[in-house]
Enzyme design. Structure first.
Site, PDB file in Angstrom:
ATOM      1  N   GLU A   2     -28.974  28.761  49.221  1.00 49.44           N
ATOM      2  CA  GLU A   2     -28.732  28.812  50.649  1.00 49.44           C
ATOM      3  C   GLU A   2     -29.810  28.011  51.390  1.00 49.44           C
ATOM      4  O   GLU A   2     -29.506  27.278  52.332  1.00 49.44           O
ATOM      5  CB  GLU A   2     -28.787  30.285  51.046  1.00 49.44           C
ATOM      6  CG  GLU A   2     -28.107  30.625  52.328  1.00 49.44           C
ATOM      7  CD  GLU A   2     -28.365  32.069  52.688  1.00 49.44           C
ATOM      8  OE1 GLU A   2     -28.318  32.932  51.779  1.00 49.44           O
ATOM      9  OE2 GLU A   2     -28.648  32.332  53.856  1.00 49.44           O
ATOM     10  N   HIS A  31     -24.147  32.424  51.391  1.00 46.20           N
ATOM     11  CA  HIS A  31     -24.730  33.532  52.155  1.00 46.20           C
ATOM     12  C   HIS A  31     -24.009  34.846  51.848  1.00 46.20           C
ATOM     13  O   HIS A  31     -24.625  35.868  51.590  1.00 46.20           O
ATOM     14  CB  HIS A  31     -24.645  33.201  53.637  1.00 46.20           C
ATOM     15  CG  HIS A  31     -25.342  34.193  54.505  1.00 46.20           C
ATOM     16  ND1 HIS A  31     -26.712  34.253  54.579  1.00 46.20           N
ATOM     17  CD2 HIS A  31     -24.872  35.187  55.284  1.00 46.20           C
ATOM     18  CE1 HIS A  31     -27.049  35.245  55.384  1.00 46.20           C
ATOM     19  NE2 HIS A  31     -25.957  35.825  55.833  1.00 46.20           N
ATOM     20  N   ASN A  65      -9.200  16.243  25.765  1.00 46.10           N
ATOM     21  CA  ASN A  65      -8.700  15.251  24.844  1.00 46.10           C
ATOM     22  C   ASN A  65      -8.403  13.941  25.573  1.00 46.10           C
ATOM     23  O   ASN A  65      -8.790  12.866  25.132  1.00 46.10           O
ATOM     24  CB  ASN A  65      -7.434  15.802  24.179  1.00 46.10           C
ATOM     25  CG  ASN A  65      -7.080  15.036  22.951  1.00 46.10           C
ATOM     26  OD1 ASN A  65      -6.729  13.878  23.041  1.00 46.10           O
ATOM     27  ND2 ASN A  65      -7.200  15.679  21.795  1.00 46.10           N
TER      28      ASN A  65
END
Lengths: 690, 152
Positions: free
Chosen positions: A68, A46, A426
């Protein structure tokens, strides 16, 4: 309005909100029913929406608005978080991130968000696999403001409100409001309509949602279900008197109508339940999705972190630099005052200057500390990274973070993110095995990657340790030989640890991904270069079948180093302590000349000796002394003695660059300002040791 | 109407030179300088300018003019061009004047031994002749690197 001045603030806050939402999403994945997390996210979304709209970033505002809406449904128990919804929301966060990045890079933050908006809207409409609208038994929200399911339908909660109202003898009406086609300020008219509603009773449901109506997101009219004790005519009259609003269509709803609606609602739910039962896999998958998600980041308060008030302020790093510079000016004046005081022999003055000296050294410490930032700001990106990695690779990985509050200089923080991402990828990619492999190897299905940070001495250590398959020494060696990084002869005499370090050798993997071996080494030389450019180093330890640990060692700060100040002729230089072994005094007679090179015996080995006055062409240097001060410096395993005229002493110095005009000066890595205001160059012994 | 240019005027030998005022950060008196080894002779070293380490070049040396003793009038003009910030030692710095763009003529090939590419033009202001410097070229880094390679 001039918005540029707020742009920096906007960017900072937008990033914070995005990070918070990312964190919360990850937590929510762990416990999808924790509405308090959704509340926090809703608030973030918001706020972000409001900020973006104010700044004129329409796409950002649109996307956050749709987000929202979905979150609103979830927090009002009208929607359950499921894996597809998580995916779309994560996508949405990524898109927002990209837009914010664009804004940071000076762009307008524009992006094509229609696809994501469409998915979000579909979710909000309930059009998502296995996302049955759940009955909201307790939700206190009168929920006038939610875009419910199909138009004209009341959900269970609203139905019970309506039924109770009827039982209490109040009137329940369905009111269709149409605005005049000529109406200009639709939102304003709608507002007036709602004012009337407020006066007369209570809106049970509005279609579209009140929020949308306020933002003019409706076509010509809207429909509300309304409870009131006033007679229908009075209501009609009040609504009809608003100009530019067509006479309202007010239909009374009876208990029978409600019963019918309720039956429809139940039928719908049964369909949804049946669908869920027929396809149990999505639910299963959701649970699996939760598993590979990152573990709780250490110390992060669960849930409601959004509301906590931080008693901090944001300061531009440049301002801190200026503060440092001004401060060093002050230190110079202090030195002058000190010498004046000793000349004048005034006790009052001496005492004052001494006091000032103490205060200023405290001040200096504080100024330096201001630049320290917890590594958390880098680490908090990683849970999301590991989650995505686990999902793509179909692995189960838990990330355990410890020591996120360890502090590092801002300049290091900014640079360290990329190398760490590389190392984590990795570990996730090549270290952790697939679940079936792990089970076969007698390990738990879920792999663990530990990310640790801690202080030790003047360094910060960051460790990335996995319990994966480890490095296959033999294969690394073969690859290194094949790629010409080492010769077969060299390989024979190498220890396992040395072979593992070959992963970091440039040229070890210049080609595309090596997947036939353990695969490690993809671009790790880049990581090494980066870390070394920060004055740090990286090492790797591995045991086949048990896991691998990368250790990154970094200086606490790039701006202050411990150094030995030396004098050559009339010039002063600083040698970083990190490259020094020791200082010593040797008689000139000990210098041997072999093949035109001067050498000395040092602790059983023969090392070269270099006269700094010659190397640096120092004018007027005295080279006749019989006893020579030497500084033994080191580069890797190799040692060298540097002859200096005098050792001034050890000191913490503030590192300064020579400026871009003199970017590459022989054997000089930077400069520092001494207490007397003069500049001393910092020597780079590595350049001398060729 | 011709464009007006504010110019800081300084002297090297008998000539008067000018640089645009926007490129000048400050004008300082000579301060203790730290020699930087293995740099071209005209790089006099680095100074501490309010906590910032700045390289300083001798403009005479840069232009291949005979070097002169530093006096009380000697000044360091600190200029900034792009990300470069450099101090230039000049014999003296006198005033700030306005130059009309129509007073500026293209530079002749040689002015007191300075190559034309370092110059933006010559401004005639009454009796005075003002040599306007092209700072971008004067502070050209690639040229420095070439010079370094020649000397090393």
């Amino acid at each position: 309005m001039e918005l540029n001045q707020y742009l920096g603030m906007f960017i900072d806050e937008a990033r914070e909100h995005l990070q918070a939402m990312n964190d919360n999403m990850l937590q929510l994945e762990q416990s999808p029913d924790d509405i308090s997390i959704v509340q926090v996210m809703f608030r973030s979304a918001h706020t972000l929406k409001g900020m973006s709209a104010t700044m004129g970033f329409e796409e950002l505002a649109t996307l956050t608005h749709e987000m929202e809406n979905v979150l609103d449904l979830v927090r009002n128990h009208k929607l359950r978080m499921t894996e597809p919804i998580f995916d779309v929301l994560f996508q949405c966060l990524d898109a927002l991130e990209t837009m914010v990045q664009d804004i940071i890079a000076g762009g307008t933050g524009k992006a094509d968000v229609t696809a994501i908006v469409a998915s979000l809207q579909a979710i909000a409409k309930g059009d998502v696999p296995a996302s049955a609208a759940i009955p909201s038994a307790q939700s206190a929200a009168a929920s006038a403001g939610s875009a419910g399911s199909a138009a004209g339908m009341l959900d269970q909660f609203q139905l019970s409100v309506a039924e109770q109202s009827l039982q209490a003898g109040l009137g329940l009406y369905r009111i269709d409001i149409s605005l005049a086609p000529t109406c200009v300020l639709k939102a304003a008219r709608a507002f007036m309509v709602f004012q009337v509603f407020e006066k007369f009773g209570e809106v049970v449901k509005s279609q579209p949602a009140v929020q949308d109506i306020e933002q003019e997101k409706f076509d010509k009219g809207f429909t509300v279900y309304f409870v009131t004790e006033h007679p229908k005519e009075e209501l009609e009259k009040a609504l009809g008197s608003i100009s530019e609003v067509e006479p309202p269509v007010v239909t009374a709803i009876t208990a029978a109508d409600l019963k019918q609606m309720r039956e429809g609602e139940i039928a719908k739910q049964e369909t949804a339940a049946a669908a869920a039962a027929a396809a149990p896999r999505p639910a299963e998958r959701r649970e699996r999705a939760a598993a590979p998600a990152a573990g709780p980041s250490a110390g992060a308060p669960a849930g409601a972190s959004g509301g906590a008030v931080n008693r901090t302020i944001r300061v531009d790093i440049e301002k801190l630099d200026t503060l440092m510079n001004l401060f060093s000016e002050l230190l110079i004046d202090r030195v002058r005052l000190e010498s004046l005081a000793s000349e004048l022999r005034s006790q009052a003055l001496t005492e004052t200057v001494e006091h000032m000296a103490r205060v200023s050294s405290d001040l200096q410490n504080i100024v330096l500390k201001l630049r320290m930032v917890p590594v958390e700001s880098v680490f908090n990106r990683f849970p999301r990274l590991i989650r995505d990695l686990a999902k793509t690779l179909d692995k189960k990985i838990e990330l355990v973070i410890t020591g996120a509050d360890t502090e590092l200089d801002r300049t290091v923080i900014d640079e360290i993110g990329d190398p760490l991402v590389h190392l984590l990828r990795n570990s996730g990619d090549h270290g952790i095995e697939r679940p079936d492999e792990r089970v076969a190897a007698g390990k738990p299905e879920q792999g663990t990657v530990h990310l640790r940070a801690y202080h030790s001495g003047n360094h910060v250590f960051i460790e990335i340790e996995d319990d994966g398959r480890g490095i296959h020494t033999e294969k690394v060696m073969q690859t290194a030989i094949k790629r010409g990084v080492i010769t077969a002869d060299q390989a024979k005499s190498m220890k396992d640890e040395e072979i593992h370090m070959l992963l970091f050798a440039p040229g070890f993997s210049t080609a595309d991904k090596i997947t036939d071996i353990s695969g490690r080494g993809v671009g790790l030389d880049v990581v090494k270069t980066k870390i070394e450019s920060l004055g740090g180093k990286v090492t790797v330890e591995s045991r086949w079948g048990q896991g691998t640990k990368f250790t990154v060692q970094l200086p606490l700060t790039l701006s202050i180093i411990a150094a030995m100040l030396i004098r050559v002729g009339d010039e002063k230089y600083a040698i970083p302590l990190s490259s020094m072994v020791e200082t010593s005094l040797i008689p000139r007679s000990e210098i041997r000349v072999v093949h035109g090179e001067r050498l000395i015996q040092y602790r059983g080995s023969v090392i070269p000796i270099l006269f700094l006055s010659e190397v640096l062409d120092v004018p007027g240097a005295d080279t006749s002394a019989e006893e020579l001060f030497v500084v033994i410096v080191r580069k890797g395993e190799r040692l060298m003695a540097l002859v200096v005229d005098d050792l001034i002493g050890q000191q913490e110095i503030v590192l300064k660059s020579l400026g871009s005009y003199l970017s590459k000066v022989f054997a000089v890595s930077g400069a520092t300002i001494l207490g007397d205001g003069h500049v001393a160059l910092i020597l780079d012994p590595n350049a001398l040791l060729k | 109407m011709a464009e007006e240019l504010k110019v800081i005027v300084f002297a090297l030998g008998h000539e008067e030179y000018g640089v645009e005022v926007e490129k000048v950060k400050t004008i300082e008196r000579m301060s203790p300088m730290t020699r930087v080894p293995k740099t071209p002779a005209f790089v006099k070293g680095v100074i501490n300018n309010r906590g910032v380490v700045l390289p300083v070049i001798d403009l005479r040396g840069r232009f291949g003019l005979p070097e002169a003793e530093y006096t009380d009038n000697t000044r360091i003009i600190i200029v900034a061009v792009g990300d470069l910030e450099v101090g230039m030692i000049v014999d003296s710095a006198s005033d700030v004047i306005d130059v009309n763009s129509d007073q500026i003529e293209l530079p002749p090939e040689i002015v007191g031994g300075i190559r034309a590419k370092y110059l933006r033009g010559i401004a005639k202001i009454g009796e005075r002749l003002l040599v306007l410097l092209n700072l971008e070229e004067v502070l050209n880094k690639s040229e420095i690197i070439q010079l370094e390679q020649m000397e090393v």
